[in-house]
Design a protein around this motif. Structure first.
Motif, short mmCIF file in Angstrom:
data_model
loop_
_atom_site.label_atom_id
_atom_site.label_comp_id
_atom_site.label_asym_id
_atom_site.label_seq_id
_atom_site.Cartn_x
_atom_site.Cartn_y
_atom_site.Cartn_z
N LEU A 177 30.66 1.89 81.90
CA LEU A 177 29.79 3.06 82.06
C LEU A 177 30.61 4.32 82.38
O LEU A 177 30.26 5.42 81.93
CB LEU A 177 28.76 2.80 83.16
N TRP A 178 31.66 4.17 83.17
CA TRP A 178 32.52 5.32 83.47
C TRP A 178 33.20 5.82 82.20
O TRP A 178 33.33 7.03 81.99
CB TRP A 178 33.55 4.94 84.51
N LYS A 179 33.63 4.91 81.34
CA LYS A 179 34.25 5.30 80.07
C LYS A 179 33.24 6.00 79.17
O LYS A 179 33.56 7.00 78.52
CB LYS A 179 34.83 4.06 79.38
N LYS A 182 32.73 9.60 80.28
CA LYS A 182 33.80 10.50 79.83
C LYS A 182 33.66 10.80 78.33
O LYS A 182 33.90 11.93 77.90
CB LYS A 182 35.16 9.87 80.14
N ILE A 183 33.28 9.78 77.57
CA ILE A 183 33.05 10.01 76.14
C ILE A 183 31.88 10.97 75.95
O ILE A 183 31.92 11.86 75.08
CB ILE A 183 32.77 8.67 75.43
N GLY A 184 30.84 10.80 76.77
CA GLY A 184 29.68 11.70 76.69
C GLY A 184 30.04 13.14 76.96
O GLY A 184 29.52 14.07 76.31
N ILE A 185 30.93 13.38 77.93
CA ILE A 185 31.37 14.74 78.23
C ILE A 185 32.07 15.35 77.01
O ILE A 185 31.81 16.51 76.62
CB ILE A 185 32.31 14.75 79.45
N ALA A 253 23.85 3.49 76.63
CA ALA A 253 24.84 2.48 76.99
C ALA A 253 24.28 1.51 78.03
O ALA A 253 24.62 0.33 78.04
CB ALA A 253 26.12 3.14 77.52
N ILE A 254 23.40 2.02 78.88
CA ILE A 254 22.81 1.18 79.93
C ILE A 254 21.76 0.24 79.36
O ILE A 254 21.64 -0.91 79.81
CB ILE A 254 22.20 2.07 81.03
#
Length: 295
Positions: A177-179, A182-185, A253-254
């Motif tokens: 989820l953290w990755k 960052k991809i979403g940003i 993603a969730i």
């Protein structure tokens, strides 16, 4: 000759059963390891109990045969598992199911998603005055919602694929989820810039009648940037799509993670569920952001 014979054989006697047999052959590095392997080889264990002299060649042959048997069993188990999960097996199950059953399974999801997506109508009706006053919002609403659905769809496909290959597990969900965040940003910045340019050129070619009188003598591409109200439209729509894309990547993603690890559902429907949810969220984000920024 007697020395060579002793080196090529080893004896098991009842009086020495408590001691580790000394074995010197190339398949083992220590006598202890050899003893363990001999004890687990049925044929050698039987010979040991009968106090029979064993040639080193027999020891090596039995060890090699046992290794081959283990590898063959592992290969057969793996091949059977691959056959059960093969596309041919899945296709057979699909063809064996009745048309009514497949329609029923899909229809349940379609009806549920239809009702869920209808929530967006309540959101639009609540912000009806805002949409009538700023016609540019409904003109680009489909672009904003589509960007959210597309970015979320990419995220869903990636997560479902990684779950299927076993790369994503409960132990590394936080890292995943953290990755994705960052991809979403990164995606939000890219899509936001493109959206800003797209809305800007629309306003340049479709100038409203009401603009700041002091700016009428300027060319239209400068008026859009210098007129406070027009520029706020650009900022409102750009910020809306930035937030929509970011939220869409994370939410989509969730969804497959929750369906697979929590609800134990099939992740096949993750894409459609994520798209409908993000349609509603995207409409809400756009209307709220525009209501805050625009007069």
């Amino acid at each position: 000759m007697s020395d060579n014979k002793e080196n090529n054989t080893l004896k098991f006697s009842s009086s020495e059963s408590s001691q580790q047999p000394q074995l010197d052959h190339p398949l083992s590095s220590t006598s202890t390891a050899s003893n363990i392997h001999i004890n687990h080889t049925p044929k050698l264990k039987e010979l040991k109990e009968e106090n029979i002299t064993i040639d080193k060649e027999l020891v090596e042959e039995e060890e090699i045969l046992e290794i081959i048997d283990d590898n063959e069993n592992n290969f057969l188990l793996k091949e059977e598992e691959e056959n059960n999960n093969s596309p041919q097996k899945l296709s057979s199950n699909y063809l064996e199911k009745s048309t009514f059953l497949l329609s029923y399974e899909r229809g349940i999801w379609l009806v549920a998603l239809l009702l869920l997506q209808s929530i967006s109508s309540f959101i639009l009706s609540y912000f009806e005055k805002l949409l009538q006053k700023h016609i540019i919002i409904p003109l680009f609403l489909t672009m904003l919602i589509g960007a959210g659905g597309n970015s979320g769809g990419q995220s869903t496909v990636e997560i479902v694929r990684r779950i299927a290959t076993g790369e994503i597990k409960k132990s590394n969900i936080g890292k995943v989820l953290w990755k994705e965040f960052k991809i979403g940003i990164c995606l939000s910045i890219i899509v936001g810039i493109v959206a800003f340019v797209r809305v800007y050129f629309y306003r340049v070619t479709n100038m409203p009648e009401v603009v700041d009188p002091t700016l009428r003598h300027l060319p239209s591409f400068l008026i859009v940037l210098l007129d406070f109200n027009l520029f706020r439209e650009l900022i409102a729509l750009t910020l809306s799509i930035f937030i929509i894309v970011l939220v869409s990547v994370i939410v989509c993603a969730i969804i497959p993670i929750v369906l697979h690890f929590v609800l134990k559902f099939d992740t096949v429907s993750s894409s459609s569920v994520g798209q409908v949810i993000m349609d509603c969220i995207g409409v809400l984000i756009t209307c709220v952001i525009c209501a805050i920024i625009l007069p």
